[in-house]
Design a protein around this motif. Structure first.
Motif, mmCIF file in Angstrom:
data_model
loop_
_atom_site.group_PDB
_atom_site.id
_atom_site.type_symbol
_atom_site.label_atom_id
_atom_site.label_comp_id
_atom_site.label_asym_id
_atom_site.label_seq_id
_atom_site.Cartn_x
_atom_site.Cartn_y
_atom_site.Cartn_z
ATOM 1 N N TYR A 82 -38.146 26.731 -28.434
ATOM 2 C CA TYR A 82 -38.643 27.890 -29.184
ATOM 3 C C TYR A 82 -38.748 27.510 -30.664
ATOM 4 C CZ TYR A 82 -39.488 32.915 -29.626
ATOM 5 O OH TYR A 82 -40.067 34.145 -29.816
ATOM 6 N N ALA A 83 -39.925 27.629 -31.244
ATOM 7 C CA ALA A 83 -40.139 27.159 -32.619
ATOM 8 C C ALA A 83 -39.309 27.988 -33.598
ATOM 9 C CB ALA A 83 -41.606 27.297 -32.961
ATOM 10 N N GLY A 84 -38.868 27.321 -34.656
ATOM 11 C CA GLY A 84 -38.121 28.061 -35.683
ATOM 12 C C GLY A 84 -37.682 27.128 -36.796
ATOM 13 N N PRO A 85 -36.992 27.646 -37.795
ATOM 14 C CA PRO A 85 -36.655 26.877 -39.007
ATOM 15 C C PRO A 85 -35.498 25.873 -38.820
ATOM 16 C CG PRO A 85 -35.841 29.135 -39.174
ATOM 17 C CD PRO A 85 -36.598 29.058 -37.892
ATOM 18 N N LEU A 86 -34.736 26.005 -37.733
ATOM 19 C CA LEU A 86 -33.580 25.101 -37.585
ATOM 20 C C LEU A 86 -34.057 23.773 -37.000
ATOM 21 C CD1 LEU A 86 -30.852 27.515 -36.133
ATOM 22 C CD2 LEU A 86 -31.337 26.953 -38.540
ATOM 23 N N ILE B 62 -32.815 30.774 -31.799
ATOM 24 C CA ILE B 62 -31.583 30.551 -31.012
ATOM 25 C C ILE B 62 -31.579 31.396 -29.737
ATOM 26 C CG2 ILE B 62 -29.075 30.974 -31.034
ATOM 27 C CD1 ILE B 62 -29.047 29.912 -33.884
ATOM 28 N N LEU B 63 -32.069 32.628 -29.839
ATOM 29 C CA LEU B 63 -32.010 33.528 -28.683
ATOM 30 C C LEU B 63 -33.233 33.372 -27.776
ATOM 31 C CD1 LEU B 63 -30.548 36.654 -30.530
ATOM 32 C CD2 LEU B 63 -29.310 34.860 -29.294
ATOM 33 N N GLY B 64 -34.226 32.600 -28.249
ATOM 34 C CA GLY B 64 -35.364 32.251 -27.398
ATOM 35 C C GLY B 64 -36.227 33.437 -26.992
ATOM 36 N N SER B 65 -36.305 34.432 -27.863
ATOM 37 C CA SER B 65 -37.133 35.615 -27.535
ATOM 38 C C SER B 65 -37.312 36.437 -28.799
ATOM 39 C CB SER B 65 -36.405 36.481 -26.495
ATOM 40 O OG SER B 65 -35.286 37.109 -27.125
ATOM 41 N N ASP B 66 -38.066 37.523 -28.665
ATOM 42 C CA ASP B 66 -38.099 38.449 -29.802
ATOM 43 C C ASP B 66 -36.723 39.136 -29.855
ATOM 44 O OD1 ASP B 66 -40.618 40.792 -31.033
ATOM 45 O OD2 ASP B 66 -38.922 39.741 -31.971
ATOM 46 N N SER C 51 -31.203 39.818 -28.224
ATOM 47 C CA SER C 51 -32.502 39.524 -27.607
ATOM 48 C C SER C 51 -33.069 40.803 -26.989
ATOM 49 C CB SER C 51 -32.325 38.472 -26.496
ATOM 50 O OG SER C 51 -33.490 38.445 -25.686
ATOM 51 N N ILE C 52 -34.387 40.947 -27.036
ATOM 52 C CA ILE C 52 -34.971 42.141 -26.395
ATOM 53 C C ILE C 52 -34.846 42.036 -24.871
ATOM 54 C CG2 ILE C 52 -36.613 42.705 -28.243
ATOM 55 C CD1 ILE C 52 -38.802 41.384 -26.477
ATOM 56 N N GLU C 53 -34.471 40.842 -24.392
ATOM 57 C CA GLU C 53 -34.228 40.673 -22.936
ATOM 58 C C GLU C 53 -32.790 41.060 -22.570
ATOM 59 O OE1 GLU C 53 -38.031 39.091 -23.003
ATOM 60 O OE2 GLU C 53 -36.837 39.707 -21.258
ATOM 61 N N ASN C 54 -32.022 41.517 -23.560
ATOM 62 C CA ASN C 54 -30.579 41.737 -23.332
ATOM 63 C C ASN C 54 -30.179 43.152 -23.755
ATOM 64 O OD1 ASN C 54 -27.981 40.697 -22.581
ATOM 65 N ND2 ASN C 54 -27.472 40.400 -24.740
ATOM 66 N N LYS C 55 -31.117 44.081 -23.572
ATOM 67 C CA LYS C 55 -30.870 45.442 -24.077
ATOM 68 C C LYS C 55 -29.636 46.085 -23.425
ATOM 69 C CE LYS C 55 -35.519 46.519 -25.682
ATOM 70 N NZ LYS C 55 -36.842 46.699 -25.056
ATOM 71 N N LEU C 56 -29.027 46.979 -24.162
ATOM 72 C CA LEU C 56 -27.778 47.600 -23.706
ATOM 73 C C LEU C 56 -28.002 48.452 -22.455
ATOM 74 C CD1 LEU C 56 -26.235 48.775 -27.120
ATOM 75 C CD2 LEU C 56 -26.186 46.508 -26.046
ATOM 76 N N VAL C 57 -27.024 48.385 -21.578
ATOM 77 C CA VAL C 57 -26.996 49.255 -20.383
ATOM 78 C C VAL C 57 -25.728 50.102 -20.484
ATOM 79 C CG1 VAL C 57 -28.307 47.583 -18.986
ATOM 80 C CG2 VAL C 57 -25.810 47.446 -19.047
#
Ligand code: 6CS
Ligand code: FE
Length: 296
Positions: free
Chosen positions: A38-42, A126-130, A274-280
């Motif tokens: 996943y592209a990013g500054p690190l 780091i989280l690989g998503s939005d 991560s938006i793939e990890n929303k609270l339940v």
């Protein structure tokens, strides 16, 4: 591999906690870096460091002048704070403001900073998503009066009390004042993010009304902490100048001591999920905590 003081059976939830009389150490079952490409500054070295330690220092996330400006805004918010507002947490024994939560929603300057690409792009990488902001707070830790934050894993609380499913979130602590050895810098255990400590005990009702002042449930026992610290290479203090930052994984063990120096230790904490990890529904079975602590 699990190390436990008593054999206990847990439900399907790999991160169940506060279910038994004794603690248990189990291996993390989630990646740390969720998508290596996943592209990013690190750069590679920084990603490897975060993977290995569960933390990463960033020298100058924002400029010194910007940090000073942000500090002035933070001080004004503290001066104007209404202690009856739930998102304002006072130090035990009243007196000084300990934390102001949800500044990413209540203050324009901090809202802009929390959404700044210098922070968001690192979290996405780091989280690989939005990502979205799960929680933000300014911890003031004023000179002489700022009290400690006992050792804990944020994820253990966010999983059990907010319903965060997996370890796919991280915190950024941005120093608005210098963080030196004597004003209560964040202390972290490198490598501890790979072990999940199920805590003993249970969760009191409305736990956050006490835990944000002094957390006594969902904190690891001393022998669990000894195990973690012995497994890693000790404790690291996140010292740095205004504008420096430290990234840490949601499960990295951390805490900070009381501030006995005359110098405030004021840091902004932003938590990206991560938006793939929303609270339940919270895994501890209690009602969800209020929105100022966990955006739903
Ligand atoms: O309960 C929480 O969400 C807060 N408590 C601590 C000690 N760290 C994370 C967060 O600010
Ligand atoms: Fe914490």
């Amino acid at each position: 591999m699990t190390t436990s003081s008593t054999k206990t059976t847990f439900s399907a939830d790999p991160y169940a906690s506060r279910l038994a009389e004794k603690w248990e150490a189990v291996e993390r079952v989630d990646p740390v870096i969720w998508n290596d490409r996943y592209a990013g500054p690190l750069d590679r070295k920084q990603l490897d460091r975060f993977q290995q330690d569960g933390l990463l220092s960033i020298e100058q996330l924002v400029g010194t002048d910007e940090a000073h400006e942000l500090l002035a805004t933070a001080k004004r918010l503290a001066a104007e704070a209404n202690p009856n507002d739930e998102s304002i947490v006072m130090e035990p024994g009243g007196g000084a403001v300990r934390s102001i939560f949800r500044v990413h929603r209540t203050n324009e300057r901090f809202r802009a900073l929390c959404g700044d690409s210098r922070l968001v792009e690192v979290a996405r990488q780091i989280l690989g998503s939005d990502v979205y902001i799960h929680q933000s707070r300014i911890n003031f830790k004023p000179g002489f009066t700022g009290k400690e934050f006992f050792w804990h894993s944020d994820f253990e609380t966010w999983h059990m009390e907010d319903g965060m499913p997996r370890m796919r979130a991280l915190s950024m602590s941005l120093s608005l004042t210098a963080n030196h050895l004597f004003n209560g810098p964040l202390m972290l255990v490198p490598g501890s993010h790979r072990t999940y400590l199920r805590c003993a005990g249970e969760t009191p009702d409305h736990h956050y009304r006490s835990s944000l002042k002094k957390q006594e449930y969902g904190v690891p026992s001393r022998d669990a902490l000894r195990l973690l610290i012995e497994r890693s290479d000790g404790i690291q203090a996140a010292t740095g100048s205004p504008g420096s930052a430290i990234l840490f994984d949601c499960n990295t063990m951390h805490g900070s001591v009381a501030n006995l120096s005359p110098d405030d230790r004021t840091n902004l904490f932003v938590v990206f999920n991560s938006i793939e990890n929303k609270l339940v529904e919270p895994f501890g079975g209690k009602p969800p905590r209020p929105a100022f602590l966990a955006e739903r």
